[in-house]
Design a protein around this motif. Structure first.
Motif, PDB file in Angstrom:
ATOM      1  N   GLY A  81      13.203   9.264  -9.617  1.00 65.32           N
ATOM      2  CA  GLY A  81      14.266   9.927 -10.385  1.00 65.32           C
ATOM      3  C   GLY A  81      14.020   9.803 -11.881  1.00 65.32           C
ATOM      4  N   LEU A  82      13.579   8.608 -12.316  1.00 66.01           N
ATOM      5  CA  LEU A  82      13.306   8.411 -13.749  1.00 66.01           C
ATOM      6  C   LEU A  82      12.173   9.330 -14.194  1.00 66.01           C
ATOM      7  CD1 LEU A  82      14.231   6.224 -16.021  1.00 66.01           C
ATOM      8  CD2 LEU A  82      11.954   5.301 -15.653  1.00 66.01           C
ATOM      9  N   ALA A  83      11.130   9.416 -13.347  1.00 70.16           N
ATOM     10  CA  ALA A  83       9.981  10.275 -13.681  1.00 70.16           C
ATOM     11  C   ALA A  83      10.428  11.728 -13.811  1.00 70.16           C
ATOM     12  CB  ALA A  83       8.899  10.128 -12.610  1.00 70.16           C
ATOM     13  N   GLU A  84      11.260  12.181 -12.859  1.00 74.26           N
ATOM     14  CA  GLU A  84      11.716  13.588 -12.895  1.00 74.26           C
ATOM     15  C   GLU A  84      12.539  13.859 -14.144  1.00 74.26           C
ATOM     16  OE1 GLU A  84      11.924  14.132  -8.075  1.00 74.26           O
ATOM     17  OE2 GLU A  84      13.818  14.134  -9.201  1.00 74.26           O
ATOM     18  N   ARG A  85      13.467  12.940 -14.437  1.00 69.25           N
ATOM     19  CA  ARG A  85      14.379  13.171 -15.561  1.00 69.25           C
ATOM     20  C   ARG A  85      13.700  13.097 -16.909  1.00 69.25           C
ATOM     21  NH1 ARG A  85      20.199  10.504 -14.425  1.00 69.25           N
ATOM     22  NH2 ARG A  85      20.735  10.778 -16.608  1.00 69.25           N
ATOM     23  N   HIS A  86      12.669  12.257 -17.005  1.00 73.05           N
ATOM     24  CA  HIS A  86      12.059  12.025 -18.319  1.00 73.05           C
ATOM     25  C   HIS A  86      10.639  12.577 -18.421  1.00 73.05           C
ATOM     26  CE1 HIS A  86      15.384   9.662 -19.976  1.00 73.05           C
ATOM     27  NE2 HIS A  86      15.579   9.348 -18.715  1.00 73.05           N
ATOM     28  N   GLY A  87      10.244  13.363 -17.458  1.00 79.12           N
ATOM     29  CA  GLY A  87       8.936  14.029 -17.545  1.00 79.12           C
ATOM     30  C   GLY A  87       7.761  13.068 -17.524  1.00 79.12           C
ATOM     31  N   LEU A  88       7.890  11.983 -16.762  1.00 82.07           N
ATOM     32  CA  LEU A  88       6.785  11.016 -16.689  1.00 82.07           C
ATOM     33  C   LEU A  88       5.898  11.350 -15.490  1.00 82.07           C
ATOM     34  CD1 LEU A  88       8.936   7.814 -17.349  1.00 82.07           C
ATOM     35  CD2 LEU A  88       7.402   8.976 -18.949  1.00 82.07           C
ATOM     36  N   PRO A  89       4.609  11.004 -15.566  1.00 80.11           N
ATOM     37  CA  PRO A  89       3.725  11.348 -14.447  1.00 80.11           C
ATOM     38  C   PRO A  89       4.131  10.677 -13.138  1.00 80.11           C
ATOM     39  CG  PRO A  89       2.540  10.115 -16.164  1.00 80.11           C
ATOM     40  CD  PRO A  89       3.919  10.353 -16.678  1.00 80.11           C
ATOM     41  N   LEU A 146      -4.680   3.963   8.190  1.00 81.72           N
ATOM     42  CA  LEU A 146      -3.253   4.279   8.160  1.00 81.72           C
ATOM     43  C   LEU A 146      -3.012   5.147   6.927  1.00 81.72           C
ATOM     44  CD1 LEU A 146      -0.445   3.795   9.407  1.00 81.72           C
ATOM     45  CD2 LEU A 146      -0.237   1.767   7.943  1.00 81.72           C
ATOM     46  N   HIS A 147      -2.615   6.395   7.182  1.00 82.43           N
ATOM     47  CA  HIS A 147      -2.375   7.319   6.079  1.00 82.43           C
ATOM     48  C   HIS A 147      -0.897   7.222   5.684  1.00 82.43           C
ATOM     49  CE1 HIS A 147      -2.032  11.767   4.660  1.00 82.43           C
ATOM     50  NE2 HIS A 147      -2.143  10.931   3.653  1.00 82.43           N
ATOM     51  N   VAL A 148      -0.663   6.816   4.440  1.00 83.62           N
ATOM     52  CA  VAL A 148       0.706   6.682   3.926  1.00 83.62           C
ATOM     53  C   VAL A 148       0.900   7.799   2.907  1.00 83.62           C
ATOM     54  CG1 VAL A 148       2.353   5.122   2.817  1.00 83.62           C
ATOM     55  CG2 VAL A 148       0.528   4.193   4.241  1.00 83.62           C
ATOM     56  N   ARG A 149       1.657   8.806   3.289  1.00 80.84           N
ATOM     57  CA  ARG A 149       1.715  10.030   2.479  1.00 80.84           C
ATOM     58  C   ARG A 149       2.473   9.856   1.169  1.00 80.84           C
ATOM     59  NH1 ARG A 149       2.753  11.757   7.775  1.00 80.84           N
ATOM     60  NH2 ARG A 149       1.052  13.052   8.585  1.00 80.84           N
ATOM     61  N   THR A 150       3.363   8.861   1.100  1.00 77.12           N
ATOM     62  CA  THR A 150       4.319   8.828  -0.003  1.00 77.12           C
ATOM     63  C   THR A 150       3.976   7.857  -1.133  1.00 77.12           C
ATOM     64  OG1 THR A 150       5.567   7.580   1.642  1.00 77.12           O
ATOM     65  CG2 THR A 150       6.410   9.753   1.054  1.00 77.12           C
ATOM     66  N   ASP A 151       2.912   7.059  -1.023  1.00 75.72           N
ATOM     67  CA  ASP A 151       2.524   6.212  -2.161  1.00 75.72           C
ATOM     68  C   ASP A 151       2.273   7.119  -3.358  1.00 75.72           C
ATOM     69  OD1 ASP A 151       2.652   3.793  -0.880  1.00 75.72           O
ATOM     70  OD2 ASP A 151       0.547   3.271  -1.145  1.00 75.72           O
ATOM     71  N   ALA A 152       2.707   6.666  -4.541  1.00 75.87           N
ATOM     72  CA  ALA A 152       2.561   7.508  -5.730  1.00 75.87           C
ATOM     73  C   ALA A 152       1.825   6.758  -6.837  1.00 75.87           C
ATOM     74  CB  ALA A 152       3.935   7.938  -6.228  1.00 75.87           C
ATOM     75  N   SER A 153       1.017   7.499  -7.608  1.00 76.42           N
ATOM     76  CA  SER A 153       0.328   6.917  -8.761  1.00 76.42           C
ATOM     77  C   SER A 153       1.137   7.224 -10.012  1.00 76.42           C
ATOM     78  CB  SER A 153      -1.061   7.535  -8.924  1.00 76.42           C
ATOM     79  OG  SER A 153      -1.867   7.191  -7.826  1.00 76.42           O
ATOM     80  N   VAL A 154       1.348   6.183 -10.812  1.00 76.18           N
ATOM     81  CA  VAL A 154       2.169   6.346 -12.022  1.00 76.18           C
ATOM     82  C   VAL A 154       1.569   5.526 -13.163  1.00 76.18           C
ATOM     83  CG1 VAL A 154       4.278   6.621 -10.622  1.00 76.18           C
ATOM     84  CG2 VAL A 154       3.689   4.356 -11.520  1.00 76.18           C
ATOM     85  N   ASP A 155       2.201   5.633 -14.317  1.00 79.60           N
ATOM     86  CA  ASP A 155       1.838   4.806 -15.460  1.00 79.60           C
ATOM     87  C   ASP A 155       3.022   3.860 -15.706  1.00 79.60           C
ATOM     88  OD1 ASP A 155       1.489   3.714 -17.947  1.00 79.60           O
ATOM     89  OD2 ASP A 155       0.898   5.582 -18.930  1.00 79.60           O
ATOM     90  N   CYS A 162      10.048   3.777 -21.176  1.00 78.56           N
ATOM     91  CA  CYS A 162      11.193   4.668 -20.987  1.00 78.56           C
ATOM     92  C   CYS A 162      12.463   3.857 -20.719  1.00 78.56           C
ATOM     93  CB  CYS A 162      10.893   5.628 -19.837  1.00 78.56           C
ATOM     94  SG  CYS A 162      12.231   6.770 -19.515  1.00 78.56           S
ATOM     95  N   ILE A 163      12.386   2.911 -19.787  1.00 78.40           N
ATOM     96  CA  ILE A 163      13.607   2.167 -19.438  1.00 78.40           C
ATOM     97  C   ILE A 163      13.996   1.244 -20.593  1.00 78.40           C
ATOM     98  CG2 ILE A 163      12.712   0.127 -18.165  1.00 78.40           C
ATOM     99  CD1 ILE A 163      15.493   2.493 -17.005  1.00 78.40           C
ATOM    100  N   GLY A 164      12.984   0.761 -21.326  1.00 84.06           N
ATOM    101  CA  GLY A 164      13.282  -0.050 -22.518  1.00 84.06           C
ATOM    102  C   GLY A 164      14.010   0.782 -23.554  1.00 84.06           C
ATOM    103  N   SER A 165      13.556   2.021 -23.779  1.00 82.78           N
ATOM    104  CA  SER A 165      14.206   2.826 -24.826  1.00 82.78           C
ATOM    105  C   SER A 165      15.632   3.190 -24.410  1.00 82.78           C
ATOM    106  CB  SER A 165      13.373   4.059 -25.188  1.00 82.78           C
ATOM    107  OG  SER A 165      13.396   4.959 -24.122  1.00 82.78           O
ATOM    108  N   LEU A 166      15.875   3.356 -23.098  1.00 83.99           N
ATOM    109  CA  LEU A 166      17.255   3.611 -22.647  1.00 83.99           C
ATOM    110  C   LEU A 166      18.123   2.368 -22.888  1.00 83.99           C
ATOM    111  CD1 LEU A 166      16.544   5.538 -19.312  1.00 83.99           C
ATOM    112  CD2 LEU A 166      17.323   6.483 -21.495  1.00 83.99           C
TER     113      LEU A 166
END
Ligand SMILES: Cc1cc2nc3c(=O)[nH]c(=O)nc-3n(C[C@H](O)[C@H](O)[C@H](O)COP(=O)(O)OP(=O)(O)OC[C@H]3O[C@@H](n4cnc5c(N)ncnc54)[C@H](O)[C@@H]3O)c2cc1C
Length: 438
Positions: A81-89, A146-155, A162-166
């Protein structure tokens, strides 16, 4: 001492954990919160020097890693949700965990059962044989995967910023370049002094929250807590994979840990959110929490800090000693490092590892029973201390921090500090209690 800053809550450590704690404190209470770090910004250490995977908790034993598993499950939608709202990868490329021998197939089956107990939906996972893995990832050879489809790569560095600035927007103050050098308990408050050269001299707070990562144990020891524990530091080195080869693999590829008694994963193939491919990390034992190159013998004395007993006990364990040697070999020789990943990606020759990537250090708590598997929280008179907050700590930080803040509130430690009713509204992570439901 007149130049001490007054604050209600002082959070030490502006990594992903400290920033998340400061954020939740800012939306759930009206108290004055100060976040302090020895560096001049947030996420300068483990929180930006990691693999960057938001893990689904399929590989976490629900009995021994219950809190990390629950925190990972609850935090996943919060980070997304944070990524979507703040345009983060947010790159949901998925992971394939591979077993190289028949003996590993049972472990993958156990992971499927753990995933179900940890709340991972069965549609997120698929157990494959070697041929099926090959049709998914033609460069990968294994017995089963074991294929885990939902793991995500982020920074995670960007997430922390982002959370610090909020939090700062909500009124949290930040004191950078302030290394906490000493702490002492006074009646009903804690006094903290910064080392010379810091921008401010020190602070007095009603509640101290120690989230100082590699520095957290020293602070706890200074208040007489966690005395039977000491720290060992393990550096994770990465290598960048050539652009000519890397994109042939689209998912993260992990192999089952060769030493499951110890909380380290073997080097894996990682897809970064910007598309770069890397292999790593190692788990090279180094002398201090910021030893990003060499042995770090000059950088920190923590290797020899008391108590020595638990560390010596661990070093006399033949499996641990052989793992330490293996890891050092991988740090010194590109070929040795490459050979570990070639076991499941045979086409990855050493010449395809083109440069060294970032390094990050994991500070692991060692107690009488050896390496501690999960984070531990210690309570002082007016302080709490989070120790051993290791992988997948970045994944679980939003929920783990929410749980801590909810506990502080419920145990009355925030009583008398709270003001500003209605401050809960507008939280980017929703309701504290829902996020803390672990
Ligand atoms: C190689 C590696 C790979 C990893 N991969 C993943 C992954 O893929 N997914 C995942 O979920 N997790 C991963 N992790 C784990 C994750 O990165 C950590 O659990 C998380 O970043 C810890 O956050 P933290 O805030 O506790 O620590 P840190 O980010 O280290 O923050 C602690 C802060 O405290 C400050 N500090 C320390 N001492 C003092 C002092 N005396 N005075 C003032 N400030 C002080 C430091 O400057 C630092 O900024 C990995 C970790 C490593 C090392």
């Amino acid at each position: 001492m007149s130049s001490l800053r007054q604050t209600d809550v002082l959070v030490i450590g502006a990594g992903v954990l400290g920033a998340s704690l400061a954020y939740w404190l800012s939306v759930t209470s009206g108290c004055k919160v100060t976040l302090v770090d020895q560096e001049d910004g947030v996420a300068r250490h483990a929180s930006s020097r990691n693999t960057g995977i938001v893990h689904r908790p399929f590989y976490l034993d629900p009995d021994t890693k219950r809190v990390f598993a629950a925190s990972a499950r609850l935090s996943y939608p919060l980070w997304r949700g944070l990524a979507e709202r703040h345009g983060l990868p947010w790159s949901q490329n998925g992971t394939v965990e591979v077993a190289l021998r028949d003996s590993g197939v049972g472990t993958l089956e156990k992971y499927v059962a753990w995933a179900a107990r940890n709340g991972v939906d069965e549609s997120e996972l698929e157990l494959l044989d070697g041929r099926e893995v090959r049709s998914l990832e033609p460069e990968v050879e294994c017995r089963s995967g074991l294929h885990v489809r939902t793991d995500a790569s982020v920074d995670f560095g960007a997430f922390t910023a982002c959370i610090g600035s909020l939090a700062f927007r909500n009124g949290v103050s930040f004191l950078g370049r302030c290394k906490v050098a000493s702490v002492r308990q006074k009646a009903g408050s804690t006094e903290v002094l910064f080392s010379r050269g810091s921008a401010a001299e020190g602070a007095r707070c009603s509640l101290l929250v120690n989230a100082a990562g590699g520095g957290a144990l020293d602070i706890a020891h200074a208040l007489g807590l966690a005395r039977k524990y000491s720290m060992l530091n393990f550096r994770g080195d990465y290598w960048a994979v050539s652009e000519a080869f890397g994109p042939r693999i689209r998912r993260n590829v992990y192999s089952l840990p060769r030493h499951p008694r110890f909380p380290f994963l073997d080097p894996h193939f990682v897809v970064r959110p910007d598309g770069r491919r890397q292999i790593g990390p190692t788990a090279v034992m180094v002398a201090g929490p910021y030893a990003y190159a060499g042995l770090g013998l000059l950088s920190a004395p923590s290797f020899l800090s008391a108590p020595l007993g638990p560390k010596l006990g661990l070093l006399s364990d033949p499996e641990f000693a052989s793992m330490v040697l293996d890891e050092w070999r991988s740090a010194l020789s590109k070929r040795a490092m490459c050979a570990r990943v070639r076991r499941f990606i045979p086409g990855l020759g050493a010449s395809l590892l083109v440069s060294r990537g970032i390094s990050g250090v994991r500070s692991s708590l060692v107690g009488p029973g050896g390496l501690v598997p999960e984070a531990l929280v210690f309570h002082g008179e007016s302080s709490i201390h989070v120790l051993n907050y290791n992988s997948p700590g970045a994944t679980g930080a939003p929920s783990y921090a929410a749980r801590l803040v909810a506990d502080l509130r419920d145990s009355g430690m925030l009583k008398g500090l709270e003001g500003a009713p209605g401050a809960r509204q507008g939280s980017v992570w929703g309701d504290l209690d829902a996020a803390a439901a672990a």
